[in-house]
Motif scaffolding. Structure first.
Motif, PDB file in Angstrom:
ATOM      1  N   GLU A  94     101.697  98.554  10.844  1.00 40.51           N
ATOM      2  CA  GLU A  94     102.848  97.703  11.142  1.00 40.51           C
ATOM      3  C   GLU A  94     102.844  97.217  12.584  1.00 40.51           C
ATOM      4  O   GLU A  94     103.409  96.168  12.894  1.00 40.51           O
ATOM      5  N   TRP A 104      96.879  83.497   2.880  1.00 39.31           N
ATOM      6  CA  TRP A 104      97.064  84.857   3.365  1.00 39.31           C
ATOM      7  C   TRP A 104      95.789  85.658   3.116  1.00 39.31           C
ATOM      8  O   TRP A 104      95.051  85.393   2.167  1.00 39.31           O
ATOM      9  N   LYS A 141      98.862  86.069   7.768  1.00 40.84           N
ATOM     10  CA  LYS A 141      98.652  84.618   7.662  1.00 40.84           C
ATOM     11  C   LYS A 141      98.197  84.157   9.032  1.00 40.84           C
ATOM     12  O   LYS A 141      98.933  84.248  10.018  1.00 40.84           O
ATOM     13  N   ARG A 195     103.053  96.286   3.606  1.00 47.36           N
ATOM     14  CA  ARG A 195     103.744  96.752   2.403  1.00 47.36           C
ATOM     15  C   ARG A 195     103.016  97.967   1.838  1.00 47.36           C
ATOM     16  O   ARG A 195     101.860  98.200   2.177  1.00 47.36           O
ATOM     17  N   ASP A 250     101.462  93.405  14.047  1.00 47.98           N
ATOM     18  CA  ASP A 250     102.182  92.136  14.172  1.00 47.98           C
ATOM     19  C   ASP A 250     102.713  91.901  15.587  1.00 47.98           C
ATOM     20  O   ASP A 250     103.248  90.848  15.887  1.00 47.98           O
ATOM     21  N   LYS A 253      94.210  89.808   2.973  1.00 45.48           N
ATOM     22  CA  LYS A 253      94.532  91.232   2.869  1.00 45.48           C
ATOM     23  C   LYS A 253      93.626  91.974   3.846  1.00 45.48           C
ATOM     24  O   LYS A 253      92.432  91.687   3.942  1.00 45.48           O
ATOM     25  N   ASP A 262     102.118  84.897  10.428  1.00 48.62           N
ATOM     26  CA  ASP A 262     103.032  85.775   9.703  1.00 48.62           C
ATOM     27  C   ASP A 262     102.281  87.051   9.369  1.00 48.62           C
ATOM     28  O   ASP A 262     101.047  87.084   9.367  1.00 48.62           O
ATOM     29  N   PHE A 263     103.043  88.105   9.064  1.00 46.45           N
ATOM     30  CA  PHE A 263     102.445  89.413   8.847  1.00 46.45           C
ATOM     31  C   PHE A 263     103.328  90.212   7.900  1.00 46.45           C
ATOM     32  O   PHE A 263     104.550  90.095   7.943  1.00 46.45           O
ATOM     33  N   ALA A 264     102.718  91.026   7.049  1.00 43.43           N
ATOM     34  CA  ALA A 264     103.482  91.875   6.138  1.00 43.43           C
ATOM     35  C   ALA A 264     102.721  93.182   5.908  1.00 43.43           C
ATOM     36  O   ALA A 264     101.561  93.159   5.519  1.00 43.43           O
ATOM     37  N   THR A 293      98.288  95.624   3.584  1.00 45.47           N
ATOM     38  CA  THR A 293      98.663  94.890   4.789  1.00 45.47           C
ATOM     39  C   THR A 293      98.093  93.480   4.672  1.00 45.47           C
ATOM     40  O   THR A 293      96.913  93.311   4.395  1.00 45.47           O
TER      41      THR A 293
END
Length: 80
Positions: free
Chosen positions: A24, A13, A58, A51, A27, A15, A47-49, A55
């Motif tokens: 957001e 992953w 992957k 938070r 993605d 950052k 994949d993405f997150a 941020t």
């Protein structure tokens, strides 16, 4: 769109420092265009997150921390 600022964890992953108002929404793009020292390269988003602490993404082909470290500092663009 943004820049990769660091590796995150041991599974590849990265950052991100997003340059968009709403990270957001990143993605929604199936592929990102990554500017490496060797030139622009298309990479699928696995994949993405987004938070409160950052941020993360992957990217396909980035399988471990060592691979993620090689992308530190590269610029990202979105491919619709």
């Amino acid at each position: 769109m943004g820049r990769i600022v660091a590796a995150h964890g041991i599974q590849g992953w990265v950052k991100l420092k997003a340059f968009t108002q709403d990270p957001e929404g990143l993605d929604e793009y199936a592929e990102w265009v990554v500017k490496t020292p060797q030139g622009w390269r298309y990479m699928a988003l696995e994949d993405f997150a987004a938070r409160p602490n950052g941020t993360m993404a992957k990217l396909a082909g980035c399988e471990d921390r060592n691979a993620a470290e090689t992308y530190r500092g590269v610029v990202l663009e979105a491919e619709p």
